[in-house]
Every structure is written in C-alpha cells, then in structure tokens.
Design an enzyme around this catalytic site. Structure first.
Site, short mmCIF file in Angstrom:
data_model
loop_
_atom_site.label_atom_id
_atom_site.label_comp_id
_atom_site.label_asym_id
_atom_site.label_seq_id
_atom_site.Cartn_x
_atom_site.Cartn_y
_atom_site.Cartn_z
N HIS A 1 31.15 8.58 81.56
CA HIS A 1 31.94 7.70 80.70
C HIS A 1 33.44 7.97 80.84
CE1 HIS A 1 32.81 5.05 77.39
NE2 HIS A 1 33.32 6.02 76.65
N ASP B 1 27.47 6.29 83.35
CA ASP B 1 27.81 6.07 81.95
C ASP B 1 26.83 5.11 81.29
OD1 ASP B 1 29.12 5.76 79.50
OD2 ASP B 1 30.46 4.21 80.28
N SER C 1 37.52 4.07 77.40
CA SER C 1 36.60 3.78 76.31
C SER C 1 37.19 2.76 75.32
CB SER C 1 36.20 5.07 75.61
OG SER C 1 35.09 4.88 74.76
#
Length: 464
Positions: free
Chosen positions: A441, A385, A172
């Site tokens: 994600h 995601d 991320s």
C-alpha cells in the site's frame, strides 16, 4: 567589523531573517543523524491563532543545488497519519537504524531531485494540534482550508519558494488531500495579483479515489489472486451491486446485511484466519507479514528488523519509537503541547474524528479539473496492496480518461536498470498509471528505488 553590524547580523539570524530562511526553525542536528550537507527546518505555522490551531511541518533542502530545485509537498493519508513521521519511512532523507536510536541516510530519498515539505495534517496528527476541541472533528473541507492557510503563511516564511516549480505528492487518503489542495492553489492563482503557485504535477501513491468502488475492488483482487473462490466472488457481486464506474454517488452507502456477510466471509477465507480484524490488518501487504516485534527490545537497544521479500517491515515500528525519544522531539522543535499520550505515526489518541461521509466523495471531478489545466497526474500503485487495489484504480483511471477523451498512448511494461518495474498506462502524456511489482500500500516504503525512479523520470522530467 563594526560591532553594530555584527549585532544586527546576530539579531537577524535569531529572528530568522537570513536569506529568506527562518533560522529559528533550523534543525541543528537530529539525534543519531549522520553528517549531511543539506539543511533541515521544522516548526509550527499557526493557521488560526484565536482557536489555537497550528500545523507542524518539516522542510528539507534538496541535497544538491537546492535553490534551483523544485519544491515538493508530501502528505500522507489515513486519514489519521502524520506526514512528518511518514517522511522517515518513505521519501525523506533518513530512515531509522536497526535499534531505532539513530538515523541512516535514505539512499532513495526524493531530496535527490527536489526540496521536500512534510505537513502534519489534519489537526490532531503528528504534532499538529488545536486548543479548541471541536477542531478535531474534521473533514475534507476543513482540512483543505487549513492547508491553504498553511501554504500561504509558509510561503511568506520561505519567500525563495513562492513561485518555485511545485509538485504535490502523497499516498492513500492523499488521493483526497492532494487534488483538493491543488485545486485550492489553482483557484488562489486566479484571484491573486501577487505571486502565483507554479504547479507542475501531482504524484499519487495507491490513492483512495472512489471509496465504495475501491472497497468492492478488494474482493476482485482476492479472486484474481486465487485467495477466494469464484462462488464467493459471485455472491459478493450479486449482494453488493448497485454501484459501478458510471453510476457513482457521493452519498454514503450502507452495505446490506447479506453483502456485509459475504465480505466478512471473503476476508476470513482470503487469509485463512478466524478474526476479521486480523485479516484486515493484512490488507496493507498481502505478500509479507507485518512486524510484530516488542517495544521493550528497542528500549533495551536491541536491533529489531523483519526482512521479507527485500522489505524491512519493521521500519514503521522503529520510526514510532524514534519519534518518542525526548531528545528527538526537542531537536525537531516539536510537541510544544507536551502530548499526554504516546506519539504514533498513525491513529493515535489525539481525539481526531474524521468525517466518514467525506471518505465516499468521488475524487474524479477534482482530478478532471486539474487535468483540464494541463497539469499532469501520475498515479503509482503497488500490486500487493489490498487496501486500494490496482484493479480498482485502473478502472477509475480508464473512466477519467474516457470522460476527458484522452487517448491511451502507452500500454506497456516499464523497466528500471534491467528489472521489470511493472506496467504503464499513459493517456496523452497527461494522465499516467504505473503499477509497481512487489510494492504494498505504501510504494515509497516497500519499493523506494522504483518510487524515486517514477518521481524523477516520469513526474519531474515529463513537465520539462
């Protein structure tokens, strides 16, 4: 044995002077932990004693032959999530049991291939803290400066790892943290007359690289999945245009009113909801519903799980509970400031204020600088995601490869143990993007088997 020799040995053991390991940071055993043969260490590194600023870390030896294995630094994103807690639902050695009062082995931990170092960063995350309130107003530059100071001091504390093969990984917002740290270490190498960091590669999971384009990619993703209709998609393209891969500015962009209204409409349509906030919580995993179990059930010792498409979505929830157990915090040598709020893996009440402007910084120049020094970068992207969708990341990678005149040398499906893993795009064996089927994600959480395969066979093996 001479009593003086015995006393000296005990004295050195207490101070941490045994074989290059700080034994005062040794974790004897975490509550509910199964017996293991590898060692664990944790504690604080003071990055600014005058300000009272300290970063917390957790270090785990590789399960086999740790002195001949590389070191991997793992940072998670947010910005607003602690890396140490993240280690207990991703690449670390353990995950919580179903009732969150104990631990079980993570069969797909990256300690199978490397020693692991997790750092709670930036200040205010996990058990990292500062006694100076202004230190909680942070951004990319201040975070990177603290990380570099931390690594230099940590390397003195663990001298055996000073020049060890080094990998940097994260997910991320680590798409900012990791390239910035890599470049800081490379710059240090150029000036150092002492040891040099031996960086071998980067591993980035669903990394945020070009925030404004990643935001627009969300609606490309929705349309490609049939979650919104073509008319709404075209409306977003019309009202939100002005940014493309060849025309990206670091300046913060304010979406127009018509653009924002179209985006909000798409959110509600995509998830068939009446609340935009509720819709956005589904971005993490568009395939599976999040864990909505009760904290009180864990207090009572009940098992809390929610398995959807082979993924237990309550692992994150249980890790939050485990890290709030006083005996756990004591075993970790953590929480020395006695937090006045509940420990939470992400977005807790520490007062952290991260620069919104920094989130829009274009990270392709930082990646380019790393690649120019022949350090390979592997990006893996979960196809479920909607926070940082694969479609946007692929566009960034293509842009980067084009700017560097890298040739597309692999464009093919990749498999693992006769199962389709996803698709691989490789450019001159230096820059690689791998999509991961069914991953959200957080690839290392939702598809840990595949993540370990990528780390072992692509990230590490490619550099040897």
């Amino acid at each position: 044995m001479d009593n003086r020799v015995l006393f000296l040995g005990l004295f050195l053991f207490t101070l941490g002077g045994v074989n290059g390991f700080p034994m005062n940071d040794l974790i004897e055993k975490l509550p509910g932990q199964p017996n293991v043969t590898f060692r664990q260490f944790s504690g604080y590194i003071d990055v600014d004693e005058n300000a009272g600023r300290s970063l917390f870390y957790y270090f785990v030896e590789a399960e086999n032959d740790p002195m001949n294995r590389p070191l991997t630094i793992w940072l998670t994103g947010g910005p607003g999530c602690g890396s140490v807690g993240d280690g207990f639902l991703s690449v670390g050695p353990f995950i919580t049991t179903a009732n969150a009062h104990g631990l079980q082995r993570n069969l797909y931990s990256w300690i199978k291939a490397s020693n692991l170092l997790f750092i709670d960063s930036p200040i205010g995350e996990g058990w990292s803290y500062s006694n100076t309130s202004s230190d909680h107003e942070v951004g990319d530059e201040s975070t990177n400066k603290d990380l570099l100071t931390f690594i230099l001091q940590w390397s003195e504390k663990y001298p055996n790892f000073k020049s060890r093969d080094l990998y940097l990984g994260g997910s991320s917002y680590a798409g900012h943290f990791i390239p910035n740290l890599a470049n800081a270490l490379l710059d240090y190498n150029k000036q150092s007359n002492n040891f040099k960091f031996n960086i071998k590669g980067l591993a980035l999971g669903n990394p945020l690289l070009r925030n404004k384009l990643d935001t627009l990619a969300i609606y490309d993703f929705f349309w490609s999945r049939g979650m919104i209709n073509i008319n709404l998609h075209q409306q977003i393209l019309k009202e939100c245009n002005g940014i493309d891969e060849d025309n990206y500015s670091n300046n913060a962009t304010k979406w127009s009113k018509l653009c924002q209204e179209a985006m909000d409409k798409a959110e509600l349509a995509a998830f068939v909801l009446s609340s935009i906030n509720a819709a956005k919580t589904s971005h993490f995993d568009v395939l599976r519903a999040s864990c909505n179990e009760k904290w009180e059930d864990l207090v009572l010792g009940k098992e809390v799980t929610k398995v959807s498409y082979e993924v237990d979505m309550c692992i994150l929830f249980r890790a939050d509970f485990y890290f709030n157990i006083p005996e756990v915090q004591k075993a970790f040598h953590g929480n020395r400031t006695n937090l006045g709020y509940q420990w939470k893996g992400c977005f807790e009440k520490s007062g952290l204020k991260y620069s919104d402007a920094d989130k829009d910084i274009d990270m392709l120049p930082a990646l380019k600088k790393i690649l120019q020094q022949s350090i390979p970068i592997t990006i893996f992207s979960g196809d479920q995601d909607a926070i940082v969708p694969t479609v946007g990341t692929l566009n960034h990678v293509n842009k980067l490869a084009k700017d560097m005149n890298l040739n597309l040398t692999k464009d093919e499906a990749w498999n693992h143990e006769n199962k389709g893993g996803g698709w691989m795009y490789s450019y001159d064996n230096l820059l690689t993007l791998m999509t991961v089927k069914g991953a959200n994600h957080h690839v290392t959480f939702s598809k840990p088997f595949e993540a370990l395969f990528i780390f072992t066979n692509i990230v590490i093996n490619r550099s040897h």
